[in-house]
Design a protein around this motif. Sequence first.
Motif: not given
Lengths: 591, 591
Positions: A307, A311, A315, A317, A319-320, A334, A337-338, A340-341, A343-344, A410, B171, B432, B512-513, B583-584, B591
């Motif tokens: 984890y 995290v 933080r 990386r 990318q987009g 981070i 949303p995905d 975050k999902r 990591l959560m 990734g 990206d 991936i 998206y989450a 999630v959000m 984190f």
Amino acid sequence: MTYRAPVRDMMFVIQELAGIDAVAQLPGFEEAGADTAQAVLEEAAKFNEGVVAPLNWTGDQQPSALKDGVVTTTPGFKDAFKAFAEGGWQGLQHPADFGGQGLPKTIGFACTEMLNSANLSFALCPLLTDGAIEALLTAGSPEQQQAYIPKMVSGEWTGTMNLTEPQAGSDLAAVRTRAEPQPDGTYRIFGTKIFITYGEHDMADNIVHLVLARVTGAPEGVKGISLFIVPKVMPDGSSNDVHCVSLEHKLGIKASPTAVLQYGDHGGAVGYLVGQENQGLAYMFVMMNAARYAVGMQGVALAERAYQKAVGYARDRVQGKAVDGSTPAGGGIIHHPDVKRMLMTMRALTEGCRAMAGVAAAAYDAAHAHPDAATRAQNQTFYEFMVPLVKGFSTEMSLEVGSLAVQVHGGMGFIEETGVAQMYRDAKILTIYEGTTAIQANDLVGRKTVRDGGAAARAIAGQIEATEAELAKRDSVAARGMLLRLRAAREAFVDVVNWMAAEGKANPGGVYAGSVPYLMLAGNLMAGWQMARALMVAEDKLAAGEDAEFMRAKIATARFYADHILSRVPGQRDSVVAGADAVMSMPLEAF
Amino acid sequence: MTYRAPVRDMMFVIQELAGIDAVAQLPGFEEAGADTAQAVLEEAAKFNEGVVAPLNWTGDQQPSALKDGVVTTTPGFKDAFKAFAEGGWQGLQHPADFGGQGLPKTIGFACTEMLNSANLSFALCPLLTDGAIEALLTAGSPEQQQAYIPKMVSGEWTGTMNLTEPQAGSDLAAVRTRAEPQPDGTYRIFGTKIFITYGEHDMADNIVHLVLARVTGAPEGVKGISLFIVPKVMPDGSSNDVHCVSLEHKLGIKASPTAVLQYGDHGGAVGYLVGQENQGLAYMFVMMNAARYAVGMQGVALAERAYQKAVGYARDRVQGKAVDGSTPAGGGIIHHPDVKRMLMTMRALTEGCRAMAGVAAAAYDAAHAHPDAATRAQNQTFYEFMVPLVKGFSTEMSLEVGSLAVQVHGGMGFIEETGVAQMYRDAKILTIYEGTTAIQANDLVGRKTVRDGGAAARAIAGQIEATEAELAKRDSVAARGMLLRLRAAREAFVDVVNWMAAEGKANPGGVYAGSVPYLMLAGNLMAGWQMARALMVAEDKLAAGEDAEFMRAKIATARFYADHILSRVPGQRDSVVAGADAVMSMPLEAF
């Protein structure tokens, strides 16, 4: 810093969920209050972060190696183990009479987690030594205890468990290693043991092998197995007849030498009987139960480090941008949303399993030290119910967390130099050794559920209902969400328990077909229950203005656990109760 | 034999679920009926079992290696690729005009699976070449098509996709490789591309790199990206200015060389523009969509081989007796209920995903070849909905199956020489590359669900309801069990679709989450739907006395799918619909 010990969360578990104040009321643990816990954890954090953690990647790249019968461990391991021993860490939970510090498991479990987060391969050596100490404390003669335990507690010597043989893995009835009684009361041991963790190494002066073998003429099966001490170095300094003939080439935990040990090729290894002949398996179970809990902690430990690594990457990386446009310039993934999902998910599983283990540890302490026999028995029952869950569920979840950690990275995650792939590889042993998940599930179903007709399980369900009643008094969104999921999960658990209790005798195949889904369901529920308790504590502390950032995060994590992890439970009930026929109906030849 | 192609199950999918008879009605596919499919599959089985599969373990032990800019592939790969090319396998699905065999995807998908089961690393070279051919068929000039496609179809040359750069992974807007226009109409390419699969190797005479780059002065972001052909060897036989500067050291698929390619260090690599300037991303998507489906097949393929390996071990490995005493003397662990459960999980997931992919392939064929425009459009919509599921769900399930395969092997699974650990390692790239699971899920949510307000998704739900109605006419236990789970899963799907359609614009973060849980839910449902159809076909065939053993196994597997896999769906709905806030709500700094 590659690893930072989660001391704050550990202390939350120790104080608020496991109840260190109550543990400190137990005879012998008077000094072991919250202040002691905090001090010990901070020291452990310093040692593991600074000394042990940096060797984790080294160990993967430069595993222990065998040459001419001698195993050289990863560069740095020997010095680190010396520091570990000198710091008194091996003796943390062992009796002061033998040089240990006599701390409760309620504190010790967190130190176990840290050591394993820092370095799973390194930690295996102390883990096995702990088990050997436990076995000798239970079944060794006073002379044996004096001869071996202080040296192991001090870290001068280490211990091993010798169970497995090529034909005897999960099925110990098939053990063939033999022990021939000698006129002087010792035995000569002959046989081959495989998968012996730290069966040979250069980190200590001696290795105390605890070996399962059959005395000449002993009954077939598990009733003819005895336990022996076979020291690598004899009291007179000569070498015993036990030799490391090879090391395994493994998927993970590469720094930990996994030895094939040959006993008795030169006349017989000298062995000393532990306890009574033919009672070896019972003694070994003492060792195995300690080790099973510890392997469960390895799952939590690996998940925690995975984890943290994920995290950190998320933080850094860039990318987009997140779909809602919320990523600031230069913001990391981070924000997605995905991510975050993921990591959560990792965090919720890790915290849930840590909390479950902490509460189990407190029960262990009460089971051993409480002055009231009924309370001891009650806690023992609870602890024994939890062990297969701590082992089985926490290690299975560590596979999920390890995989997610790679996923967060990734393509970089697939490159070995990134380091996260090691976690994915290391994790896979955890669901296998010290009893596979199926073996844990057999224990849960057979000894812990069917045997008492589900009584212990229903008693725990009753405690969970009490937590639901507390939740029901609250009107926060988080508490209401948790109540919904916890109640559904607890009801599913009771459904399964009732079904198993009813069907256990008549339909063992069907019941055991659902054993692992039941374990996953029960482990999920127990961890979720602790997250529910944590949620309420955190709400109260937050209202009182205490440590707001931590408490807010705990509430968010508990909520996530409810909606994303506990929500898996009802489906698992269906698999167990409705799905047994589907498992058993396939003709074997059709596979 | 390390791998046996599941020709019987593939033919079942092709005939009974995908409907090869209808495909053979399409113009151009008149010869592609069931007999052709059977013949092609048997030839493919022979080739892949005999030539390609034995090199899988070799490739893991002796990966492709770089020395002095030259990549030498695993011993045996070069000859095997020659045999692959000479057998016409590269051209299987490509147009006869360019030397291909012009077979429908409904047949080709099964051959793709076999090649990948045999050897994931080897198969990547043809997989990328297929994608390059598709891109040139779509966007290349007639001269480019003539110059490159026949050589690629024949397997003399291979193709690559050059998208990724250190700062540009998921990206692509961040691509920096630049293209400078030259007076002769060509371009000079400068930049570094990473993660280029088979970016350099010794198996073919030339490598056709398709490269994303920015023409000088092009707009920022994805609207300024163009696609170029950069051949390794120029038409005059000289070397182009593209060099492999390193290969990655990877967790798995080690035989497949993953190259860092340096363009233009010596004056600029000569590139030929494909199609229009600044339209590169659209063309590359053609290539990526073909590759995404193929990577989904890699998931099925890996799962199939892992299943076979686990079954083999479970039959041979003797260890204890099943709880119900049903293990005969010398019987393997396959008699244990939990081993059966693991094998059934692997089998059900594999067959379900294969069926889903087969049905998607038939839609692809109809979308391309059907004479009626409306039917083409309808099939195109269906196929496009399925691509992220075939890719995302099948690869995620392959992680589960690969992990279970190790688990069935117990401690032996963790030893590299057993070979199953390779599958566990290889599998992790599948979720991936060619777009992570999250990228597939973004596609599913954004382009396939929210954009049309859920219309395509609901249309599929309607088809599933029709299957439910068929199931409802049956009174077998299997059909009733399936109906229960399928209906619940389809209702959960519709709940999620409705929620996403309603929330998509207002709450993109929350929607998206839930994107990956939605993908897992939808993939599970689509595979389960096909298992429901399979169940009814198998019941009918069994009643007609046709191939009873196969049909019984199919019914058992479908039942298992219903109770153990489809039963996961309702919980996932809860995660998506109720779990977005969880999630959000975590503050990023916590984190």
